[in-house]
Motif scaffolding. Structure first.
Motif: not given
Length: 107
Positions: A3-31
């Motif tokens: 979040e910015s100093a004003k409380g606005e979301v400026i970036a995000m990332v998620g991790v989701q289990q893709h399969e056994e032993g593997a994860a997927e990075i999802r939604r890596l975004r920066v305003r």
């Protein structure tokens, strides 16, 4: 989420289990107005650390070919191009990083 100093979301990332032993990075975004401040690098490192701490052996992600800054970020963090495929009139690129390989990430 970042979040910015004003409380606005400026970036995000998620991790989701893709399969056994593997994860997927999802939604890596920066305003757009917050890019160039190493926020994406920090989020990427945080996501990979999370995957390591949770015992994943492989991390995957994908992006469109026209996202040059994202591709540079992935390569800088030792992700390797696995394959590409046409999706309509665009090319989708698939990357992976083997956490068990022992390859050290650059900070």
């Amino acid at each position: 989420v970042v979040e910015s100093a004003k409380g606005e979301v400026i970036a995000m990332v998620g991790v989701q289990q893709h399969e056994e032993g593997a994860a997927e990075i999802r939604r890596l975004r920066v305003r757009e107005d917050s890019r160039g401040q190493k926020i994406g690098t920090t989020l990427m490192q945080t996501a990979v650390k999370f995957c390591t701490e949770h015992g994943y052996l492989k991390v995957t992600l994908d992006t469109y070919m026209d996202r040059e800054s994202a591709i540079q970020l992935f390569e800088k963090n030792h992700f390797k191009l696995q394959r590409s495929r046409a999706l309509g009139d665009k090319s989708l690129l698939y990357f992976y990083f083997d956490l068990y390989s022992g390859e050290k990430k650059k900070e």
